[in-house]
Design a protein around this motif. Structure first.
Motif, PDB file in Angstrom:
ATOM      1  N   GLU A  25       0.834  -1.204   0.000  1.00  0.00           N
ATOM      2  CA  GLU A  25       0.000   0.000   0.000  1.00  0.00           C
ATOM      3  C   GLU A  25       0.873   1.260   0.000  1.00  0.00           C
ATOM      4  OE1 GLU A  25      -3.771   1.648   2.510  1.00  0.00           O
ATOM      5  OE2 GLU A  25      -2.057   0.902   3.630  1.00  0.00           O
ATOM      6  N   GLY A  29       0.379   3.471  -3.197  1.00  0.00           N
ATOM      7  CA  GLY A  29      -0.307   4.725  -2.903  1.00  0.00           C
ATOM      8  C   GLY A  29       0.621   5.919  -2.904  1.00  0.00           C
ATOM      9  N   ILE A  34      -4.951  10.571   1.751  1.00  0.00           N
ATOM     10  CA  ILE A  34      -6.078   9.700   2.073  1.00  0.00           C
ATOM     11  C   ILE A  34      -7.368  10.501   2.206  1.00  0.00           C
ATOM     12  CG2 ILE A  34      -7.007   8.105   3.784  1.00  0.00           C
ATOM     13  CD1 ILE A  34      -4.098   7.364   4.443  1.00  0.00           C
ATOM     14  N   TYR A  44      -0.640   7.910   2.000  1.00  0.00           N
ATOM     15  CA  TYR A  44      -0.613   6.466   2.246  1.00  0.00           C
ATOM     16  C   TYR A  44       0.746   6.036   2.802  1.00  0.00           C
ATOM     17  CZ  TYR A  44      -5.075   5.710  -0.003  1.00  0.00           C
ATOM     18  OH  TYR A  44      -6.415   5.717  -0.304  1.00  0.00           O
TER      19      TYR A  44
END
Length: 107
Positions: A25, A29, A34, A44
């Motif tokens: 992630e 990301g 977020i 992220y």
């Protein structure tokens, strides 16, 4: 294998899966925010480092216990997830300490 060894291996495998998912992630990301409307928006990457730091103590304990159980040459590979989480814990501890020192000396 004893029951305690099986329990350690199950906990270790769950921890490795969590570490791999969080790292994926973080890499995928990256710098995407977020929640942009939040007071302190996290990316992220930042969120992942915080979550890895929170899991540092249990992951290091389980990694060390499994490291002591196995006696082959590749047992050092068992320490990799523990090292990753420990580095994140040290990073965030340093960030918080620097922020606290900065707060003390700048009114």
């Amino acid at each position: 294998m004893t029951r305690s060894m099986m329990l350690l291996m199950v906990i270790y495998i769950i921890g490795v899966i969590c570490v791999c998912a969080i790292l994926a992630e973080m890499l995928i990301g990256g710098n995407k925010v977020i929640n942009p409307e939040a007071m302190l928006p996290f990316t992220y990457f930042e969120s992942g480092t915080v979550r890895l730091a929170m899991g540092a103590v249990p992951m290091c304990i389980v990694s060390y216990l499994l490291f002591m159980q196995f006696k082959n040459k590749k047992r050092f590979l068992l320490l990799i997830p523990g090292i990753i989480t420990a580095v994140n814990f040290i990073y965030w501890s340093g960030i918080m300490a620097i922020g606290y020192i900065n707060m003390l000396f700048h009114f």
